[in-house]
Scaffold this motif. Structure first.
Motif, PDB file in Angstrom:
ATOM      1  N   GLN A 148       9.540 -10.095  -6.028  1.00 54.78           N
ATOM      2  CA  GLN A 148       8.516  -9.577  -5.118  1.00 54.78           C
ATOM      3  C   GLN A 148       8.783 -10.038  -3.680  1.00 54.78           C
ATOM      4  O   GLN A 148       8.655  -9.266  -2.729  1.00 54.78           O
ATOM      5  N   LYS A 149       9.168 -11.306  -3.538  1.00 51.60           N
ATOM      6  CA  LYS A 149       9.439 -11.859  -2.191  1.00 51.60           C
ATOM      7  C   LYS A 149      10.612 -11.131  -1.546  1.00 51.60           C
ATOM      8  O   LYS A 149      10.541 -10.717  -0.370  1.00 51.60           O
ATOM      9  N   ASN A 150      11.703 -10.976  -2.281  1.00 52.98           N
ATOM     10  CA  ASN A 150      12.889 -10.309  -1.730  1.00 52.98           C
ATOM     11  C   ASN A 150      12.631  -8.821  -1.484  1.00 52.98           C
ATOM     12  O   ASN A 150      13.188  -8.240  -0.544  1.00 52.98           O
ATOM     13  N   LEU A 151      11.778  -8.213  -2.320  1.00 54.14           N
ATOM     14  CA  LEU A 151      11.448  -6.802  -2.145  1.00 54.14           C
ATOM     15  C   LEU A 151      10.644  -6.596  -0.866  1.00 54.14           C
ATOM     16  O   LEU A 151      10.844  -5.620  -0.139  1.00 54.14           O
ATOM     17  N   ARG A 152       9.744  -7.534  -0.565  1.00 57.56           N
ATOM     18  CA  ARG A 152       8.969  -7.445   0.683  1.00 57.56           C
ATOM     19  C   ARG A 152       9.902  -7.515   1.895  1.00 57.56           C
ATOM     20  O   ARG A 152       9.718  -6.789   2.886  1.00 57.56           O
ATOM     21  N   SER A 153      10.872  -8.379   1.790  1.00 58.48           N
ATOM     22  CA  SER A 153      11.824  -8.516   2.902  1.00 58.48           C
ATOM     23  C   SER A 153      12.605  -7.219   3.091  1.00 58.48           C
ATOM     24  O   SER A 153      12.812  -6.758   4.234  1.00 58.48           O
ATOM     25  N   LEU A 154      13.041  -6.626   1.981  1.00 59.23           N
ATOM     26  CA  LEU A 154      13.774  -5.361   2.063  1.00 59.23           C
ATOM     27  C   LEU A 154      12.903  -4.266   2.689  1.00 59.23           C
ATOM     28  O   LEU A 154      13.384  -3.498   3.547  1.00 59.23           O
ATOM     29  N   CYS A 155      11.653  -4.200   2.298  1.00 61.43           N
ATOM     30  CA  CYS A 155      10.738  -3.184   2.838  1.00 61.43           C
ATOM     31  C   CYS A 155      10.569  -3.379   4.338  1.00 61.43           C
ATOM     32  O   CYS A 155      10.501  -2.408   5.108  1.00 61.43           O
ATOM     33  N   SER A 156      10.484  -4.635   4.759  1.00 64.44           N
ATOM     34  CA  SER A 156      10.316  -4.930   6.180  1.00 64.44           C
ATOM     35  C   SER A 156      11.543  -4.484   6.972  1.00 64.44           C
ATOM     36  O   SER A 156      11.433  -3.897   8.052  1.00 64.44           O
ATOM     37  N   ILE A 157      12.714  -4.744   6.396  1.00 62.91           N
ATOM     38  CA  ILE A 157      13.958  -4.371   7.072  1.00 62.91           C
ATOM     39  C   ILE A 157      14.094  -2.854   7.173  1.00 62.91           C
ATOM     40  O   ILE A 157      14.490  -2.306   8.218  1.00 62.91           O
ATOM     41  N   LEU A 158      13.739  -2.144   6.068  1.00 62.66           N
ATOM     42  CA  LEU A 158      13.935  -0.689   6.021  1.00 62.66           C
ATOM     43  C   LEU A 158      12.728   0.088   6.567  1.00 62.66           C
ATOM     44  O   LEU A 158      12.778   1.322   6.640  1.00 62.66           O
ATOM     45  N   GLY A 159      11.657  -0.629   6.913  1.00 68.28           N
ATOM     46  CA  GLY A 159      10.467   0.049   7.433  1.00 68.28           C
ATOM     47  C   GLY A 159       9.701   0.810   6.356  1.00 68.28           C
ATOM     48  O   GLY A 159       9.087   1.851   6.649  1.00 68.28           O
ATOM     49  N   LEU A 160       9.732   0.281   5.150  1.00 66.97           N
ATOM     50  CA  LEU A 160       9.035   0.930   4.037  1.00 66.97           C
ATOM     51  C   LEU A 160       7.707   0.233   3.748  1.00 66.97           C
ATOM     52  O   LEU A 160       7.558  -0.964   4.004  1.00 66.97           O
ATOM     53  N   LYS A 161       6.750   0.976   3.251  1.00 64.94           N
ATOM     54  CA  LYS A 161       5.456   0.404   2.874  1.00 64.94           C
ATOM     55  C   LYS A 161       5.575  -0.205   1.480  1.00 64.94           C
ATOM     56  O   LYS A 161       5.893   0.485   0.511  1.00 64.94           O
ATOM     57  N   PHE A 162       5.294  -1.508   1.428  1.00 64.52           N
ATOM     58  CA  PHE A 162       5.455  -2.234   0.167  1.00 64.52           C
ATOM     59  C   PHE A 162       4.655  -1.620  -0.981  1.00 64.52           C
ATOM     60  O   PHE A 162       5.208  -1.442  -2.077  1.00 64.52           O
ATOM     61  N   PRO A 163       3.346  -1.261  -0.823  1.00 65.56           N
ATOM     62  CA  PRO A 163       2.587  -0.671  -1.945  1.00 65.56           C
ATOM     63  C   PRO A 163       3.191   0.630  -2.454  1.00 65.56           C
ATOM     64  O   PRO A 163       3.164   0.906  -3.659  1.00 65.56           O
ATOM     65  N   VAL A 164       3.752   1.427  -1.527  1.00 67.64           N
ATOM     66  CA  VAL A 164       4.367   2.688  -1.931  1.00 67.64           C
ATOM     67  C   VAL A 164       5.611   2.422  -2.760  1.00 67.64           C
ATOM     68  O   VAL A 164       5.862   3.078  -3.786  1.00 67.64           O
ATOM     69  N   VAL A 165       6.398   1.450  -2.330  1.00 68.59           N
ATOM     70  CA  VAL A 165       7.614   1.097  -3.068  1.00 68.59           C
ATOM     71  C   VAL A 165       7.265   0.579  -4.471  1.00 68.59           C
ATOM     72  O   VAL A 165       7.927   0.921  -5.460  1.00 68.59           O
ATOM     73  N   MET A 166       6.208  -0.218  -4.562  1.00 65.42           N
ATOM     74  CA  MET A 166       5.774  -0.737  -5.871  1.00 65.42           C
ATOM     75  C   MET A 166       5.401   0.410  -6.804  1.00 65.42           C
ATOM     76  O   MET A 166       5.725   0.383  -8.001  1.00 65.42           O
ATOM     77  N   LYS A 167       4.724   1.409  -6.257  1.00 64.81           N
ATOM     78  CA  LYS A 167       4.359   2.568  -7.080  1.00 64.81           C
ATOM     79  C   LYS A 167       5.599   3.319  -7.536  1.00 64.81           C
ATOM     80  O   LYS A 167       5.681   3.792  -8.680  1.00 64.81           O
ATOM     81  N   ASP A 168       6.567   3.434  -6.619  1.00 62.30           N
ATOM     82  CA  ASP A 168       7.788   4.152  -6.986  1.00 62.30           C
ATOM     83  C   ASP A 168       8.559   3.406  -8.072  1.00 62.30           C
ATOM     84  O   ASP A 168       9.160   4.023  -8.964  1.00 62.30           O
ATOM     85  N   ILE A 169       8.541   2.076  -8.023  1.00 66.18           N
ATOM     86  CA  ILE A 169       9.209   1.300  -9.067  1.00 66.18           C
ATOM     87  C   ILE A 169       8.493   1.495 -10.400  1.00 66.18           C
ATOM     88  O   ILE A 169       9.139   1.586 -11.461  1.00 66.18           O
ATOM     89  N   ARG A 170       7.171   1.598 -10.340  1.00 68.23           N
ATOM     90  CA  ARG A 170       6.418   1.866 -11.570  1.00 68.23           C
ATOM     91  C   ARG A 170       6.855   3.196 -12.171  1.00 68.23           C
ATOM     92  O   ARG A 170       6.958   3.340 -13.389  1.00 68.23           O
ATOM     93  N   VAL A 171       7.136   4.193 -11.305  1.00 70.03           N
ATOM     94  CA  VAL A 171       7.614   5.484 -11.790  1.00 70.03           C
ATOM     95  C   VAL A 171       8.960   5.329 -12.493  1.00 70.03           C
ATOM     96  O   VAL A 171       9.212   5.947 -13.551  1.00 70.03           O
TER      97      VAL A 171
END
Length: 414
Positions: A360-383
């Motif tokens: 989760q920590k590393n994923l937040r960092s990746l989202c910050s770098i790529l300009g992605l919204k963390f909650p949206v990415v979490m939903k996509d991973i659930r998919v």
């Protein structure tokens, strides 16, 4: 309160009306001989015309007692000619109240509002009015508990008891049971049919305790949501004076809550747990032909059952479409916004993470770098893991699937 039950094989048979026709005929003849009943030869056509006339004049559809005045000779002639007939009970005025153990004193003078009721049909079968009086008296019934819709007929039945010279039993009329929205229950509501409830794996003790929540009769409406009582325990707890006079509503979610309690009890019992596992395995095999053996092992099913105890109402819920991902990789996926390059990075992060917290920590960092919204990415991973954007928290999904299966599903989608 002493109540004798009508039990097959008891001392009060036969118990089928079709086997008791001679009994009904005997007592009907007794009423006729005593002047309390009479044969009615009116045709259906004439009765229909009386009904139409009542509707036209906006008056009560009361039979005009035409056949009451027939002479013995006229009756004999019609019988010898093969004219079919019914038998009607001769009503009289009843102005004193009938005591209802639920509603209190009830006054309804049936003589004012109704015509003489048919008590024996032309085929020799009794109507309810006659059968319930004769059967209850001969079988020693002390208390009659029935639906509130029969309350207006009770004075009629009291008159029948009097005509026979019998003491009537105590009467208690139970409130109507309605749907949660206040509408009437229907015989066509398959979800309420006992066979439907069985097929959906609701347990007998759940259904029994659920019924006690409707209409009163027990100390506390909430008590049964915390405990499941046996029939014997419920019998001792039941109090007639606690029945409500207002209609009760079926709150179907309560049945699920009670079944959840029953499900936990079964899981906690080693013998019952084995039965649960077997039942669940059969459901999965039916729902997913060719399911992999690893998903229907005892260990896997037990793990899913334990996880589901707080989430499911019946074992069948574990094979609902929204939980099929437990047993097989998704066959279809809802749309996600992640690119293949981003997915590869996420997969790499998970593969190199020791636990969900690090992931989760590393994923937040990746989202910050790529300009992605963390909650949206979490939903996509659930998919990626379940095929759906909505569902349990991602941590739960990863924990229940396990690291190996989670990695397999990342690779599969990739």
């Amino acid at each position: 309160m002493k109540v004798r039950l009508r039990i097959e094989g008891g001392d009060y048979g036969p118990y089928f009306q079709s086997h008791r026709l001679d009994i009904y005929t005997k007592y009907v003849n007794q009423l006729i001989d005593g002047g309390h009943a009479y044969k009615c030869f009116c045709t259906e056509r004439r009765l229909e015309l009386l009904k139409r006339e009542a509707a036209r004049t906006r008056t009560s559809n009361i039979y005009d007692r035409r056949c009451l005045s027939l002479s013995e000779g006229q009756i004999k002639e019609k019988e010898e000619s093969g004219v079919s007939y019914t038998v009607r009970f001769k009503l009289s005025s009843i102005t004193e109240p009938v005591n209802d153990l639920v509603y209190g004193p009830v006054v309804h003078d049936v003589f004012q509002f109704e015509g003489d009721p048919i008590i024996l049909k032309s085929d020799g079968f009794p109507t309810y009015h006659l059968a319930n009086v004769i059967d209850d008296h001969l079988m020693g019934i002390s208390h009659v508990l029935r639906g509130a819709e029969w309350q207006v007929s009770t004075p009629k039945h009291v008159l029948l008891y009097r005509a026979f010279g019998w003491n009537p039993p105590e009467f208690a009329h139970l409130p109507l049971i309605l749907n949660q929205d206040g509408s009437k229950l229907s015989k066509r509501q398959d979800d309420l049919h006992i066979l439907s409830l069985r097929e959906n794996l609701y347990y007998p003790e759940s259904i029994l305790n659920f019924i006690t929540l409707v209409g009163g009769g027990f100390e506390d409406k909430e008590y049964s949501l915390r405990n499941l009582f046996s029939m014997q325990e419920l019998t001792t707890k039941f109090q007639l004076n606690r029945i409500n006079s207002n209609s009760g509503k079926l709150e179907m979610e309560r049945l699920g809550e009670l079944n959840q309690v029953a499900l936990r009890r079964r899981f906690d019992d080693p013998g019952e747990r084995r039965v649960l596992i077997k039942s669940c395995r059969n459901l999965v095999i039916q729902a997913i032909p060719g399911v992999q053996d690893k998903f229907i092992s005892d260990e896997c099913i037990e793990k899913y059952l334990l996880w589901g105890l707080e989430r499911i109402k019946t074992v069948k819920d574990l094979v609902n479409p929204d939980l099929l991902y437990l047993w097989t990789s998704p066959q279809t996926y809802e749309t996600i916004s992640l690119t293949k390059d981003t997915l590869s990075k996420i997969f790499e992060i998970y593969e190199n993470s020791d636990d969900f917290k690090g992931f989760q920590k590393n994923l937040r960092s990746l989202c910050s770098i790529l300009g992605l919204k963390f909650p949206v990415v979490m939903k996509d991973i659930r998919v990626l893991l379940t095929g759906r954007k909505e569902g349990p928290p991602l941590l739960e999904i990863i924990q229940i699937l396990g690291r190996e299966e989670t990695l397999n599903r990342f690779k599969q989608y990739k």
